[in-house]
Design an enzyme around this catalytic site. Sequence first.
Site, mmCIF file in Angstrom:
data_model
loop_
_atom_site.group_PDB
_atom_site.id
_atom_site.type_symbol
_atom_site.label_atom_id
_atom_site.label_comp_id
_atom_site.label_asym_id
_atom_site.label_seq_id
_atom_site.Cartn_x
_atom_site.Cartn_y
_atom_site.Cartn_z
ATOM 1 N N GLU A 9 -36.328 -48.550 -53.146
ATOM 2 C CA GLU A 9 -38.068 -47.953 -53.177
ATOM 3 C C GLU A 9 -37.566 -46.804 -54.013
ATOM 4 O O GLU A 9 -39.001 -47.256 -54.926
ATOM 5 C CB GLU A 9 -38.850 -47.836 -52.060
ATOM 6 C CG GLU A 9 -38.739 -48.748 -50.898
ATOM 7 C CD GLU A 9 -37.234 -48.429 -49.930
ATOM 8 O OE1 GLU A 9 -38.139 -48.702 -48.983
ATOM 9 O OE2 GLU A 9 -36.346 -47.726 -50.181
ATOM 10 N N ASP A 29 4.791 -58.635 -44.209
ATOM 11 C CA ASP A 29 4.262 -58.741 -45.175
ATOM 12 C C ASP A 29 4.680 -57.603 -46.341
ATOM 13 O O ASP A 29 4.236 -57.965 -47.437
ATOM 14 C CB ASP A 29 3.234 -59.583 -45.542
ATOM 15 C CG ASP A 29 3.189 -60.594 -44.096
ATOM 16 O OD1 ASP A 29 3.862 -61.692 -43.811
ATOM 17 O OD2 ASP A 29 1.632 -60.634 -43.732
ATOM 18 N N CYS A 35 -37.923 -45.926 -44.487
ATOM 19 C CA CYS A 35 -37.404 -44.994 -43.222
ATOM 20 C C CYS A 35 -38.519 -43.843 -43.948
ATOM 21 O O CYS A 35 -39.070 -43.860 -44.503
ATOM 22 C CB CYS A 35 -36.611 -44.758 -44.386
ATOM 23 S SG CYS A 35 -35.959 -43.564 -46.289
ATOM 24 N N SER A 42 6.051 -68.192 -43.812
ATOM 25 C CA SER A 42 4.653 -68.217 -43.906
ATOM 26 C C SER A 42 3.700 -68.889 -45.145
ATOM 27 O O SER A 42 2.975 -68.279 -45.347
ATOM 28 C CB SER A 42 3.844 -67.634 -43.410
ATOM 29 O OG SER A 42 3.681 -65.827 -42.932
ATOM 30 N N HIS A 96 -32.536 -44.608 -52.448
ATOM 31 C CA HIS A 96 -32.970 -46.185 -51.931
ATOM 32 C C HIS A 96 -33.527 -46.785 -53.354
ATOM 33 O O HIS A 96 -33.709 -46.033 -54.183
ATOM 34 C CB HIS A 96 -33.923 -45.217 -50.715
ATOM 35 C CG HIS A 96 -33.165 -45.120 -49.507
ATOM 36 N ND1 HIS A 96 -33.969 -44.576 -48.375
ATOM 37 C CD2 HIS A 96 -31.404 -44.561 -49.629
ATOM 38 C CE1 HIS A 96 -32.755 -44.071 -47.095
ATOM 39 N NE2 HIS A 96 -31.141 -43.822 -48.267
ATOM 40 N N ALA A 127 2.976 -70.243 -39.241
ATOM 41 C CA ALA A 127 3.798 -70.793 -39.933
ATOM 42 C C ALA A 127 4.793 -71.567 -39.026
ATOM 43 O O ALA A 127 4.493 -72.343 -38.315
ATOM 44 C CB ALA A 127 3.978 -69.423 -39.162
ATOM 45 N N ARG A 183 -6.949 -55.838 -54.127
ATOM 46 C CA ARG A 183 -7.085 -55.746 -55.635
ATOM 47 C C ARG A 183 -7.930 -56.208 -56.737
ATOM 48 O O ARG A 183 -8.540 -57.127 -56.961
ATOM 49 C CB ARG A 183 -5.610 -56.805 -55.831
ATOM 50 C CG ARG A 183 -5.161 -56.568 -54.573
ATOM 51 C CD ARG A 183 -3.434 -57.184 -54.330
ATOM 52 N NE ARG A 183 -3.994 -58.540 -54.423
ATOM 53 C CZ ARG A 183 -4.122 -58.887 -53.090
ATOM 54 N NH1 ARG A 183 -3.839 -57.785 -52.313
ATOM 55 N NH2 ARG A 183 -4.049 -60.455 -52.823
ATOM 56 N N ARG A 207 -12.601 -58.176 -47.776
ATOM 57 C CA ARG A 207 -11.728 -57.437 -47.476
ATOM 58 C C ARG A 207 -13.058 -56.122 -48.029
ATOM 59 O O ARG A 207 -13.535 -54.345 -47.947
ATOM 60 C CB ARG A 207 -10.476 -56.669 -48.266
ATOM 61 C CG ARG A 207 -9.137 -57.529 -47.547
ATOM 62 C CD ARG A 207 -8.169 -57.152 -48.375
ATOM 63 N NE ARG A 207 -7.217 -57.873 -47.822
ATOM 64 C CZ ARG A 207 -5.679 -58.394 -48.360
ATOM 65 N NH1 ARG A 207 -5.907 -56.976 -49.063
ATOM 66 N NH2 ARG A 207 -5.059 -58.082 -47.862
#
Length: 358
Positions: A47, A195, A70, A163, A45, A157, A202, A179
């Site tokens: 710390e 699509d 913790c 689109s 962690h 679209a 990526r 993502r």
Amino acid sequence: MMSRAIQLAKRGIYTTAPNPNVGCVIVNDGHIVGEGYHHKAGEPHAEVHAMRMAGEQAKGSTVYVTLEPCSHYGRTPPCAEGLIKAQVSKVICAMVDPNPQVAGRGIAMLQDAGITVEVGLLEQDANDLNPAFIKKMKTGNPFVQLKMAASLDGQTALSNGESQWITSSEARKDVQHFRAKAGAVLSTSQTVIDDNASLNVRWEDFSTNLKNQYFKDALRQPIRIILDRQSKLTPELKLFRSESAVLRVAESNADIHVTASEKGLDLEALFSQLPAHHIDHIWVEAGATLAKSLMEAQLVDELILYLAPKLMGSDGRGLMGALGLDSMSEVIDLDISDLRMVGSDIRIIAKPRWKASN
């Protein structure tokens, strides 16, 4: 010093899930003698990294940490115990840990050892570091971000369905960062097929700065969760040729089973099952039907909307179709938290202001 700890914590935003992002700074005699951040679940962690750097200078020091240390044994020993052994003098934490296993116990352990503890410095900034972790701990449900892209007149679209591409390449690269922060990408089989989408992260679309900060293998690929009630997915799709697992969701013969109605699969039931798969942060990329269902069920925590400098006309396809509202009192109000240009597009981040259900 707490601001520095928060900046350190942000270095883990692509790697720590399902653990929280945490930063720590150790100060002795007015100087930083140790600092660190949590890199990845199962590893030390924040710390611990800071104490290793500080060494003997941790004795008598003041520790600034973005989350309560913790107090329990997990994959690593409790940080509160380590701070006590290091003989620090004072611990300032930005917020109490919402994890029921901790929730004040770390603070109590430190105080019982004679260490002064203060809580609440830059608390909102610390909260903003970990919306998914906090929501999971408080409600048991995942944090949901809904991404949409449209022309300035709100069309996704043309009437014939074309689109690609409404938004700029810069906006599409920006999506990769969202993502990479999420534990899973949620979409529908129809969107995947239309699509031929991979829905992965990526590496080549990351900025040079991020590539210099992270190893390619350190970035996690989100799990792809696909609503596939009609069993439309086929093995030759790009979805199955990229890294990370794919979880099909349907009423039967699927990785995750949920019931369905005339409105579609039960999204609330789906989300309640995801923490068991160690998923607490969902990034949604789909069309108007799923977007509408999520909004109607009040399951969206944050909306990320890219608006392109284009006009497509009212004969195009709208963001989420008809919501069946009869008065202005029923409209969904949004609190905009961020608005900026991304390439030639406008990116809006907003939180729905959900009204209490009757």
